[in-house]
Design a protein around this motif. Structure first.
Motif, PDB file in Angstrom:
ATOM      1  N   SER A   1       0.787   6.205   3.141  1.00 21.60           N
ATOM      2  CA  SER A   1      -0.468   5.880   3.451  1.00 21.60           C
ATOM      3  C   SER A   1      -2.081   6.108   2.299  1.00 21.60           C
ATOM      4  CB  SER A   1      -0.997   6.560   4.543  1.00 21.60           C
ATOM      5  OG  SER A   1      -0.427   6.279   5.648  1.00 21.60           O
ATOM      6  N   ILE A   2      -1.567   7.066   1.486  1.00 19.83           N
ATOM      7  CA  ILE A   2      -2.499   6.528   0.800  1.00 19.83           C
ATOM      8  C   ILE A   2      -2.361   6.531  -0.492  1.00 19.83           C
ATOM      9  CG2 ILE A   2      -3.321   9.251   1.698  1.00 19.83           C
ATOM     10  CD1 ILE A   2      -2.173  10.667  -1.017  1.00 19.83           C
ATOM     11  N   PHE A   3      -1.608   6.087  -0.583  1.00 18.81           N
ATOM     12  CA  PHE A   3      -1.322   5.248  -2.181  1.00 18.81           C
ATOM     13  C   PHE A   3      -0.608   3.440  -1.865  1.00 18.81           C
ATOM     14  CE2 PHE A   3      -0.451   9.455  -4.378  1.00 18.81           C
ATOM     15  CZ  PHE A   3      -1.086   9.248  -5.370  1.00 18.81           C
ATOM     16  N   TYR A   4      -0.760   3.622  -1.011  1.00 14.75           N
ATOM     17  CA  TYR A   4      -0.224   1.969  -0.138  1.00 14.75           C
ATOM     18  C   TYR A   4       0.560   1.072  -1.346  1.00 14.75           C
ATOM     19  CZ  TYR A   4      -5.220   1.380   1.255  1.00 14.75           C
ATOM     20  OH  TYR A   4      -6.910   1.593   2.228  1.00 14.75           O
ATOM     21  N   SER A   5       1.768   2.438  -0.711  1.00 18.21           N
ATOM     22  CA  SER A   5       2.409   1.914  -1.746  1.00 18.21           C
ATOM     23  C   SER A   5       3.928   2.348  -0.211  1.00 18.21           C
ATOM     24  CB  SER A   5       3.660   2.995  -2.225  1.00 18.21           C
ATOM     25  OG  SER A   5       4.720   3.521  -3.146  1.00 18.21           O
ATOM     26  N   SER A   6       5.160   1.278   0.114  1.00 14.81           N
ATOM     27  CA  SER A   6       6.661   1.719   0.749  1.00 14.81           C
ATOM     28  C   SER A   6       7.288   2.016   0.205  1.00 14.81           C
ATOM     29  CB  SER A   6       6.401   0.221   1.156  1.00 14.81           C
ATOM     30  OG  SER A   6       6.529  -0.579  -0.111  1.00 14.81           O
ATOM     31  N   ASP A   7       7.337   2.732  -0.839  1.00 15.40           N
ATOM     32  CA  ASP A   7       8.366   3.717  -1.183  1.00 15.40           C
ATOM     33  C   ASP A   7       8.597   5.242  -2.315  1.00 15.40           C
ATOM     34  OD1 ASP A   7       6.744   3.009  -3.453  1.00 15.40           O
ATOM     35  OD2 ASP A   7       8.395   1.717  -4.459  1.00 15.40           O
ATOM     36  N   ARG A   8       7.392   5.554  -1.552  1.00 20.11           N
ATOM     37  CA  ARG A   8       7.035   6.765  -2.259  1.00 20.11           C
ATOM     38  C   ARG A   8       7.131   7.990  -1.029  1.00 20.11           C
ATOM     39  NH1 ARG A   8       3.521   7.492  -6.455  1.00 20.11           N
ATOM     40  NH2 ARG A   8       3.255   9.276  -5.533  1.00 20.11           N
TER      41      ARG A   8
ATOM     42  N   LEU B   1     -15.195   7.690  -2.520  1.00 22.83           N
ATOM     43  CA  LEU B   1     -14.673   8.988  -2.726  1.00 22.83           C
ATOM     44  C   LEU B   1     -13.118   9.295  -3.623  1.00 22.83           C
ATOM     45  CD1 LEU B   1     -16.222  10.874  -0.241  1.00 22.83           C
ATOM     46  CD2 LEU B   1     -17.434  10.311  -2.060  1.00 22.83           C
ATOM     47  N   GLN B   2     -12.833   8.038  -3.828  1.00 25.08           N
ATOM     48  CA  GLN B   2     -11.044   7.485  -4.094  1.00 25.08           C
ATOM     49  C   GLN B   2     -11.281   8.227  -5.324  1.00 25.08           C
ATOM     50  OE1 GLN B   2      -8.591   9.060  -3.024  1.00 25.08           O
ATOM     51  NE2 GLN B   2      -8.000   8.104  -1.055  1.00 25.08           N
ATOM     52  N   HIS B   3     -10.403   8.783  -5.763  1.00 31.65           N
ATOM     53  CA  HIS B   3      -9.491   9.006  -7.595  1.00 31.65           C
ATOM     54  C   HIS B   3      -8.675   7.939  -7.222  1.00 31.65           C
ATOM     55  CE1 HIS B   3      -7.115   9.980 -10.993  1.00 31.65           C
ATOM     56  NE2 HIS B   3      -8.962  10.873 -11.244  1.00 31.65           N
ATOM     57  N   PRO B   4      -8.806   6.975  -8.828  1.00 32.25           N
ATOM     58  CA  PRO B   4      -8.422   5.434  -9.237  1.00 32.25           C
ATOM     59  C   PRO B   4      -6.682   6.012  -8.968  1.00 32.25           C
ATOM     60  CG  PRO B   4      -9.883   6.248 -10.388  1.00 32.25           C
ATOM     61  CD  PRO B   4     -10.035   6.870  -9.824  1.00 32.25           C
ATOM     62  N   THR B   5      -6.187   6.644  -9.828  1.00 37.04           N
ATOM     63  CA  THR B   5      -5.253   6.875 -10.088  1.00 37.04           C
ATOM     64  C   THR B   5      -4.698   8.093  -9.112  1.00 37.04           C
ATOM     65  OG1 THR B   5      -5.535   6.492 -12.358  1.00 37.04           O
ATOM     66  CG2 THR B   5      -4.126   8.134 -11.785  1.00 37.04           C
ATOM     67  N   PHE B   6      -4.740   8.797  -7.912  1.00 40.28           N
ATOM     68  CA  PHE B   6      -4.230  10.117  -7.569  1.00 40.28           C
ATOM     69  C   PHE B   6      -5.220   9.835  -6.412  1.00 40.28           C
ATOM     70  CE2 PHE B   6      -2.809  11.608 -12.066  1.00 40.28           C
ATOM     71  CZ  PHE B   6      -1.927  11.450 -12.115  1.00 40.28           C
ATOM     72  N   PRO B   7      -4.887   8.838  -5.401  1.00 39.41           N
ATOM     73  CA  PRO B   7      -5.748   9.604  -5.266  1.00 39.41           C
ATOM     74  C   PRO B   7      -5.606  10.322  -3.298  1.00 39.41           C
ATOM     75  CG  PRO B   7      -3.338   7.452  -3.884  1.00 39.41           C
ATOM     76  CD  PRO B   7      -3.991   7.594  -5.202  1.00 39.41           C
ATOM     77  N   HIS B   8      -6.608  10.730  -2.809  1.00 35.23           N
ATOM     78  CA  HIS B   8      -6.100  11.616  -2.019  1.00 35.23           C
ATOM     79  C   HIS B   8      -6.077  11.724  -0.401  1.00 35.23           C
ATOM     80  CE1 HIS B   8      -6.145  14.205  -4.987  1.00 35.23           C
ATOM     81  NE2 HIS B   8      -6.280  15.675  -4.972  1.00 35.23           N
ATOM     82  N   ALA B   9      -5.652  12.524   0.823  1.00 36.25           N
ATOM     83  CA  ALA B   9      -5.656  12.609   2.368  1.00 36.25           C
ATOM     84  C   ALA B   9      -6.954  13.148   2.676  1.00 36.25           C
ATOM     85  CB  ALA B   9      -4.547  13.298   2.958  1.00 36.25           C
ATOM     86  N   LEU B  10      -7.391  13.679   3.313  1.00 35.89           N
ATOM     87  CA  LEU B  10      -8.599  14.338   4.205  1.00 35.89           C
ATOM     88  C   LEU B  10      -7.797  15.099   5.246  1.00 35.89           C
ATOM     89  CD1 LEU B  10     -10.895  11.364   5.245  1.00 35.89           C
ATOM     90  CD2 LEU B  10     -11.724  13.499   3.219  1.00 35.89           C
TER      91      LEU B  10
ATOM     92  N   PHE C   1      -9.117  16.698  -5.769  1.00 36.77           N
ATOM     93  CA  PHE C   1      -8.991  18.281  -6.761  1.00 36.77           C
ATOM     94  C   PHE C   1      -9.685  19.297  -6.309  1.00 36.77           C
ATOM     95  CE2 PHE C   1      -7.566  14.015  -9.235  1.00 36.77           C
ATOM     96  CZ  PHE C   1      -5.816  14.484  -8.691  1.00 36.77           C
ATOM     97  N   GLU C   2     -10.194  19.142  -5.269  1.00 43.02           N
ATOM     98  CA  GLU C   2     -11.444  20.267  -4.178  1.00 43.02           C
ATOM     99  C   GLU C   2     -11.093  21.582  -5.167  1.00 43.02           C
ATOM    100  OE1 GLU C   2     -12.778  19.413  -0.284  1.00 43.02           O
ATOM    101  OE2 GLU C   2     -11.359  20.969   0.139  1.00 43.02           O
ATOM    102  N   TYR C   3     -10.298  22.065  -5.338  1.00 44.41           N
ATOM    103  CA  TYR C   3      -9.772  23.651  -6.122  1.00 44.41           C
ATOM    104  C   TYR C   3     -10.093  23.830  -6.902  1.00 44.41           C
ATOM    105  CZ  TYR C   3      -6.074  20.499  -8.882  1.00 44.41           C
ATOM    106  OH  TYR C   3      -5.799  19.562  -9.916  1.00 44.41           O
TER     107      TYR C   3
END
Length: 472
Positions: free
Chosen positions: A193-200, A227-236, A287-289
């Motif tokens: 869902s967050i990477f818009y991929s079907s094989d992760r 608000l997303q990171h272009p390479t490493f999108p995040h979930a809420l 990367f909220e930490y």
């Protein structure tokens, strides 16, 4: 018994009344924090009783705290109350029908796995479920044949449970690690869902012997696009938490994938809620930490203290490194983490010599930390302990010229095992009054958080990527 989480809310009469009073007045982050356990199971109640969420405590250096003033760790045996018995061949045989659970899988190196487990425990808090934490699996800091390591071998679980009012289980308590029985389980796939991929598809550790059927989570679990990171999108995290409740499940019409072993299609399990991966998740920031305001750090991470065993070993190494004899008190020191050998992928064509964090920049930030400690606390700190993955002897010669010292790990693996060199380094860093770390290293990020949260210390991160990146 109207609710399957109700068994977690059993309290002895006095504490039941105390918790009820607190629940009527205290709200944290828009929800009432929940006390999910107490000294014995006496009866079931239908709704969660709220207890006080831990406040962000400020500790002095872990080496210099008067032990008599520390709150003793609880001896509460969670497994005897939250499971049917000892670890069984099938995890389902051991789960109580009147308790709800939550789990997820490890990801990449030790610190990333720790962050994922912090998020898992936080989701346990806000969904009123018992987290079942997997073991740490071998990573870049260990060899591929390194045995997995229980969460409770690293972190003081009784102390953590008491601090956050949440019971915690480990997979090794639930299912026999030597079992060859393969359990079926339906889980949420967040990555597709967050990477818009079907094989992760991230799989649970092989030692768990789970055959997982994944259902792709709805796209609304993602951070807003701006608000997303272009390479490493995040979930809420709160969107992920909503999947624990029936109202949200009705919004997800996707069909489950077929599992790889038994070829079954199972919807996400409600009894044992599970997610494929929780590292890329946050409440407000990616990367909220890295931020003081991180609710996961404030309400979970800062309460994940080392086991007494690791703390004792780290103090011994600290004394040896600083030349302190016997059990004499450890004087304040500054720690440094210089990560230099495995970030080439982020150099974007810049030579590693110009890309990696510079020793001169580290030295400047050490001086900044010294100045802050003197101005804010009136303490002159001159001793510096440095840890690094650098192998170049000339670089280490330059470190020696600065008068900085490094822990001697020549016998650490022999004495304690392959996990311990990085664990001891982390514990040494967390005991320092000042810290200087490497930007974009999760190893450094959590050491910085510990120094600030536990010791009210001073900390800096050194920028890198090009020559002079930290010249400011």
């Amino acid at each position: 018994m109207r609710d399957s989480t109700s068994v977690l809310k059993t309290l002895s009469s006095r504490r039941w009344l105390a918790a009820l009073v607190v629940s009527s007045v205290l709200f944290v982050l828009g929800i009432t924090s929940t006390s999910l356990w107490d000294s014995e199971l006496t009866h079931c109640v239908s709704h969660s009783l709220a207890g006080s969420m831990p406040h962000a405590a400020v500790y002095s250096s872990t080496q210099n705290v008067d032990a008599a003033k520390q709150k003793p760790s609880s001896k509460f045996d969670t497994a005897t109350l939250l499971l049917k018995g000892t670890a069984s061949p099938s995890f389902r045989e051991n789960l109580r029908p009147d308790v709800k659970y939550i789990t997820s899988w490890p990801y990449e190196g030790f610190t990333n796995q720790m962050i994922a487990y912090m998020n898992l425990v936080y989701l346990g808090l806000i969904t009123e479920r018992v987290p079942i934490i997997p073991r740490f699996t071998s990573s870049r800091h260990t060899t591929s044949d390194t045995p997995d390591l229980d969460f409770g071998e690293v972190f003081d679980i009784p102390r953590l449970q008491e601090a956050i009012n949440l019971p915690i289980l480990q997979w090794s308590q639930v299912k026999d690690p030597d079992s060859q029985f393969v359990d079926d389980l339906g889980c949420w796939n967040t990555q597709n869902s967050i990477f818009y991929s079907s094989d992760r598809n991230f799989h649970p550790p092989g030692s768990l012997k789970l055959d997982v059927s994944y259902t792709t989570a709805p796209e609304w679990i993602r951070y807003p696009t701006e608000l997303q990171h272009p390479t490493f999108p995040h979930a809420l995290l709160w969107a992920l938490a909503s999947l624990a409740f029936n109202d949200s499940r009705t919004w997800t019409p996707r069909e489950p994938d077929i599992s790889p072993t038994h070829h079954v299609a199972l919807p996400p399990d409600d009894h044992l809620l599970c997610y494929d991966l929780l590292y890329y998740a946050g409440a407000h920031e990616i990367f909220e930490y890295n931020y003081d305001m991180s609710p996961v750090w404030r309400f979970v991470g800062q309460h994940m203290h080392w086991t007494p065993k690791i703390q004792k070993i780290a103090e011994s190494y600290t004394r040896e490194t600083l030349g302190i004899a016997g059990h004499a008190p450890i004087s304040p020191y500054i720690s440094v983490h210089a990560r230099r050998t495995d970030f080439e992928i982020w150099c974007n064509g810049v030579t590693t010599k110009d890309c990696y964090v510079e020793l001169s920049a580290i030295a400047r930030r050490v001086e900044d930390v010294k100045a802050e400690l003197l101005a804010r606390k009136g303490i002159q700190v001159d001793q510096v302990i440095i840890t690094s993955d650098e192998k170049d002897p000339e670089w280490w010669d330059a470190v020696g010229e600065l008068g900085w010292r490094q822990p001697n790990h020549s016998k650490t693996v022999e004495l304690y095992g392959p996990w311990y060199p990085p664990l001891i380094d982390k514990a040494i860093q967390s005991g320092s009054l000042g810290f200087v770390g490497t930007d974009r290293s999760t190893f450094s990020s959590l050491s910085l958080r510990r120094v600030r949260s536990w010791n009210d210390g001073a900390a800096r991160m050194v920028l890198w990527g090009t020559r002079g990146a930290d010249d400011h």
